[in-house]
Design a protein around this motif. Structure first.
Motif, PDB file in Angstrom:
ATOM      1  N   GLY A  17       0.814  -1.199   0.000  1.00 43.43           N
ATOM      2  CA  GLY A  17       0.000   0.000   0.000  1.00 43.43           C
ATOM      3  C   GLY A  17       0.849   1.250   0.000  1.00 43.43           C
ATOM      4  N   LEU A  18       0.348   2.245   0.711  1.00 44.97           N
ATOM      5  CA  LEU A  18       0.981   3.563   0.761  1.00 44.97           C
ATOM      6  C   LEU A  18       1.394   3.900   2.183  1.00 44.97           C
ATOM      7  N   HIS A  19       2.530   4.545   2.313  1.00 50.11           N
ATOM      8  CA  HIS A  19       2.909   5.181   3.574  1.00 50.11           C
ATOM      9  C   HIS A  19       2.909   6.675   3.272  1.00 50.11           C
ATOM     10  N   ILE A  20       1.798   7.310   3.619  1.00 44.96           N
ATOM     11  CA  ILE A  20       1.632   8.734   3.326  1.00 44.96           C
ATOM     12  C   ILE A  20       2.328   9.536   4.411  1.00 44.96           C
ATOM     13  N   TRP A  21       3.276  10.356   3.989  1.00 46.29           N
ATOM     14  CA  TRP A  21       4.024  11.181   4.925  1.00 46.29           C
ATOM     15  C   TRP A  21       3.312  12.516   5.065  1.00 46.29           C
TER      16      TRP A  21
ATOM     17  N   PHE B 296      -3.921   9.264  -5.393  1.00 42.01           N
ATOM     18  CA  PHE B 296      -5.183   9.907  -5.747  1.00 42.01           C
ATOM     19  C   PHE B 296      -6.373   8.989  -5.489  1.00 42.01           C
ATOM     20  N   GLU B 297      -6.225   7.709  -5.800  1.00 47.03           N
ATOM     21  CA  GLU B 297      -7.303   6.748  -5.556  1.00 47.03           C
ATOM     22  C   GLU B 297      -7.549   6.574  -4.060  1.00 47.03           C
ATOM     23  N   ALA B 298      -6.494   6.572  -3.263  1.00 48.72           N
ATOM     24  CA  ALA B 298      -6.647   6.380  -1.818  1.00 48.72           C
ATOM     25  C   ALA B 298      -7.336   7.573  -1.164  1.00 48.72           C
TER      26      ALA B 298
ATOM     27  N   HIS C 154      -9.646   9.711   3.794  1.00 46.23           N
ATOM     28  CA  HIS C 154      -9.793  11.163   3.931  1.00 46.23           C
ATOM     29  C   HIS C 154      -9.967  11.539   5.406  1.00 46.23           C
ATOM     30  N   ARG C 155     -10.842  10.813   6.102  1.00 47.15           N
ATOM     31  CA  ARG C 155     -11.106  11.070   7.523  1.00 47.15           C
ATOM     32  C   ARG C 155      -9.841  10.848   8.367  1.00 47.15           C
ATOM     33  N   ALA C 156      -9.120   9.768   8.100  1.00 45.06           N
ATOM     34  CA  ALA C 156      -7.896   9.472   8.855  1.00 45.06           C
ATOM     35  C   ALA C 156      -6.813  10.512   8.586  1.00 45.06           C
TER      36      ALA C 156
END
Length: 185
Positions: free
Chosen positions: A55-59, A101-103, A110-112
C-alpha cells in the motif's frame, strides 16, 4: 418460461457468483488504515490499498507559514508500504501518484488524514488554529511547493578546506616557551 424453469437458472447464476467471490483474503486489499510514524507521532499514515499487505505510507507535513494557522502540506509522492497487514510494516521506495489519488478519494482515508494532520498540527504548533486543506485528487491539482533557498550559512563547509585551514592555524600558532625544569628529550 415457467417460474420453475427460472429457479435452476437463477440458482446456477447465484452459485457461480458465490464461487467467483471466494478469492483468498491475501488477494484482496484489506484497506487497513492506521498511523505509521515516520519521525514523530502523527506524521505518517499507512493505507493497505493492495493485496498481500502492500500500500501507501503517506508522509504528513505541516504548513505554518501564516501566523496563527497550521494546515497540512501535501506530498503526492508517497512511500511504498510493505507488510501492511503484518506485525512490522515498513516503507521503501515510491508508490505511483495515481495510487495516492485513488486512496484519498476514499472517505475512510480522507477522515484518517484529517485526524492525523490535526494531531500533527496540535503537536507542532499548539497555539495555532488548524485549517484543513483538501489533498490533491488528480495530477492537475498538485502544487509544487517552493522552499526557501539555502544560504551560505546553511551549507556545510568543504571538509578538505576545513582540514587545510586547521593545519595552517596549527603551523602558524606560536610555540609555548619551554617550562623551567621540563626535560627536552
Amino acid at each position: 418460461m415457467t417460474p420453475f424453469r427460472r429457479r435452476p437458472a437463477l440458482a446456477i447464476a447465484l452459485g457461480a457468483a458465490l464461487l467467483s467471490a471466494c478469492v483468498p483474503a491475501h488477494r484482496h486489499a484489506s484497506w487497513a488504515i492506521y498511523p505509521l510514524q515516520r519521525v514523530v507521532p502523527n506524521d505518517g499514515l499507512a493505507v493497505v490499498s493492495q493485496p498481500d499487505g502492500y500500500g501507501l505510507h503517506i508522509w504528513l507535513d505541516t504548513d505554518t507559514r501564516q501566523s496563527g494557522r497550521c494546515q497540512p502540506r501535501w506530498s503526492v509522492d508517497t512511500a511504498r508500504l510493505f507488510n501492511g497487514n503484518g506485525t512490522a510494516p515498513f516503507s521503501s521506495g515510491l508508490a505511483p501518484r495515481q495510487e495516492f489519488f485513488e486512496a484519498v478519494a476514499r472517505a475512510d482515508v480522507h477522515r484518517a488524514l484529517r485526524q492525523q494532520s490535526e494531531a500533527l498540527c496540535r503537536a507542532r504548533a499548539p497555539r495555532s488554529s488548524f485549517s484543513w486543506v483538501e489533498p490533491p485528487r488528480n495530477a492537475g491539482e498538485v502544487k509544487l511547493e517552493t522552499y526557501p533557498l539555502l544560504e551560505e550559512p546553511d551549507l556545510l563547509s568543504d571538509p578538505n578546506a576545513v582540514l587545510e585551514q586547521e593545519e595552517r592555524l596549527l603551523q602558524s600558532a606560536p610555540t609555548a616557551p619551554a617550562q623551567p625544569g621540563a626535560s627536552s628529550d
